[in-house]
Every structure is written in structure tokens, then in C-alpha cells.
Design a protein around this motif. Structure first.
Motif, PDB file in Angstrom:
ATOM      1  N   TYR A  59       0.842  -1.193   0.000  1.00  0.00           N
ATOM      2  CA  TYR A  59       0.000   0.000   0.000  1.00  0.00           C
ATOM      3  C   TYR A  59       0.880   1.247   0.000  1.00  0.00           C
ATOM      4  CZ  TYR A  59      -2.826   3.839   1.585  1.00  0.00           C
ATOM      5  OH  TYR A  59      -3.434   5.058   1.673  1.00  0.00           O
ATOM      6  N   GLN A  60       0.457   2.243  -0.763  1.00  0.00           N
ATOM      7  CA  GLN A  60       1.055   3.567  -0.687  1.00  0.00           C
ATOM      8  C   GLN A  60      -0.047   4.590  -0.930  1.00  0.00           C
ATOM      9  OE1 GLN A  60       3.685   4.756  -3.950  1.00  0.00           O
ATOM     10  NE2 GLN A  60       3.263   2.793  -4.908  1.00  0.00           N
ATOM     11  N   PRO A  61       0.001   5.697  -0.232  1.00  0.00           N
ATOM     12  CA  PRO A  61      -1.045   6.713  -0.423  1.00  0.00           C
ATOM     13  C   PRO A  61      -1.053   7.196  -1.874  1.00  0.00           C
ATOM     14  CG  PRO A  61       0.398   7.290   1.419  1.00  0.00           C
ATOM     15  CD  PRO A  61       0.992   6.105   0.741  1.00  0.00           C
ATOM     16  N   LEU A 149      -1.316   5.494  -8.945  1.00  0.00           N
ATOM     17  CA  LEU A 149      -2.488   4.757  -9.423  1.00  0.00           C
ATOM     18  C   LEU A 149      -2.580   4.941 -10.931  1.00  0.00           C
ATOM     19  CD1 LEU A 149      -5.250   3.255  -8.918  1.00  0.00           C
ATOM     20  CD2 LEU A 149      -6.264   5.534  -8.673  1.00  0.00           C
ATOM     21  N   LEU A 150      -2.842   3.855 -11.627  1.00  0.00           N
ATOM     22  CA  LEU A 150      -2.995   3.881 -13.085  1.00  0.00           C
ATOM     23  C   LEU A 150      -4.434   3.548 -13.430  1.00  0.00           C
ATOM     24  CD1 LEU A 150      -1.935   3.879 -16.031  1.00  0.00           C
ATOM     25  CD2 LEU A 150      -1.274   1.487 -15.668  1.00  0.00           C
ATOM     26  N   ASN A 177       3.682  -2.209 -10.438  1.00  0.00           N
ATOM     27  CA  ASN A 177       3.828  -2.330  -8.992  1.00  0.00           C
ATOM     28  C   ASN A 177       2.875  -1.393  -8.255  1.00  0.00           C
ATOM     29  OD1 ASN A 177       5.895  -4.258  -9.103  1.00  0.00           O
ATOM     30  ND2 ASN A 177       7.391  -2.659  -9.500  1.00  0.00           N
ATOM     31  N   ILE A 178       1.969  -0.771  -8.994  1.00  0.00           N
ATOM     32  CA  ILE A 178       0.989   0.133  -8.390  1.00  0.00           C
ATOM     33  C   ILE A 178      -0.417  -0.390  -8.696  1.00  0.00           C
ATOM     34  CG2 ILE A 178       2.506   2.161  -8.525  1.00  0.00           C
ATOM     35  CD1 ILE A 178       0.845   3.073 -10.987  1.00  0.00           C
TER      36      ILE A 178
END
Length: 184
Positions: A59-61, A149-150, A177-178
């Protein structure tokens, strides 16, 4: 809810009550098959009529997000989804179109149309027309711009191309990786 059978068989019932489907990228064999997608993922993405969020392991913001834009109906739906959703307000929007050449008039006009719609919707998008292979160009853009985010359309290419080299969607999902939000 507890069901017995194959997950794919229950997607129509599940999505009738949902606005978004959230899926893990890989199944039980994730540790052993890191370059592969989960057994159900592609089938659910292809059969679902709702947007699907394919999560990443870590997780990443989300501060910056990228809309891979080609002017298709699914891209128009994505853009309207972004404009109407309060979840994306205040985030940095990037819109990228990948074309064979910088002089591609169709790609340029589609990108301009997407930019105008985003501005009308309250965004100040960072817009870029890139050249080359979509999978490579998008992956490089994500890396170079620290995208979190894609957003992309699902499976827009012809069936022959998919059978020979695989779809752009599947290739990007494998290498990303996102999180990827996929629209049909």
C-alpha cells in the motif's frame, strides 16, 4: 456471503450490488509465480461490467494518478468517473496518450479533448503525448513521475493481436507495482 463453486460464475450477481470490484493481482501461488496474474483475474476483468481495481502488494497513499487515454468509450467513461468522484479531487492527474508518432493528428486531438474535459471537471492535468510501445511508455512514465495509481481501459485490441502477443492490459498488469483501475 458464502458461495460454493467458481468465482467467475458469481460475478454477475456480485457486481449487481457493487459500484467497484476490488481484486488481488495474484492468487495463492503469488510467491511462486511472480510474473503471472491470478487464475481468475483476467476472466473477471473480461466479464465484469463494473470498474475493477487491481491492487498491488504494498500500500502507498495515492497522490498522483495516471489516465492512459486513447479516446475510446472506456476512456470517456473513466474520465466521467474521475470528474464525478470526490475520491480524486485534489489529486494530481496525469493524462498520457501513446502514439506511433508525435505528428499523429488523431492522437493529438483525442488528447486535447481529454484535457479539455478534465479541465472542465476541475482538474489541472499534466498532459503528455508519448511515442512507442504503450506497455513500455506507460511503465516508464509511471516510474519517472512517481505515479501511485494507473487508470486504463480493458482489452481494447483485436483478438488476433491478443492471441499472438497478449493484450496491453494484461502486460501492464503483470509489470505494474501500483494499483490499476480498469474500465470496460
Amino acid at each position: 456471503m458464502h458461495k460454493t463453486g467458481f468465482l467467475l460464475d458469481f460475478v454477475p450477481e456480485l457486481e449487481s450490488e457493487a459500484d467497484l470490484i476490488i481484486l488481488g493481482k495474484r492468487g495463492e501461488a503469488a510467491e511462486f509465480a511472480s510474473g503471472h496474474l491470478g487464475a481468475n483475474l483476467e476472466r473477471i476483468l473480461r466479464s465484469s461490467h463494473k470498474p475493477c481495481l487491481v491492487t498491488s502488494r504494498q500500500y502507498q497513499p495515492i497522490e498522483k494518478f495516471l489516465l492512459a487515454y486513447d479516446g475510446s468509450k472506456s476512456c470517456e467513461k473513466m474520465l466521467q468517473f474521475l470528474i464525478n468522484s470526490p475520491a480524486f479531487k485534489g489529486l494530481e492527474l496525469h493524462i498520457v496518450t501513446v502514439a506511433k508518432s508525435a505528428e499523429d493528428k488523431t492522437a493529438n486531438s483525442q488528447l486535447e479533448r481529454g484535457e479539455q474535459q478534465a479541465r472542465i471537471g476541475g482538474f489541472e492535468p499534466v498532459v503528455s503525448l508519448m511515442q512507442g510501445n504503450p506497455e513500455t511508455a506507460i511503465a516508464q512514465y509511471v516510474k519517472d513521475n512517481n505515479i501511485n495509481l494507473l487508470l486504463m481501459g480493458a482489452y481494447g485490441h483485436r483478438r488476433i493481436r491478443h492471441l499472438v502477443i497478449g493484450s496491453t492490459t494484461a502486460q501492464i498488469l503483470r509489470s505494474s507495482n501500483i494499483p490499476v483501475l480498469v474500465f470496460r
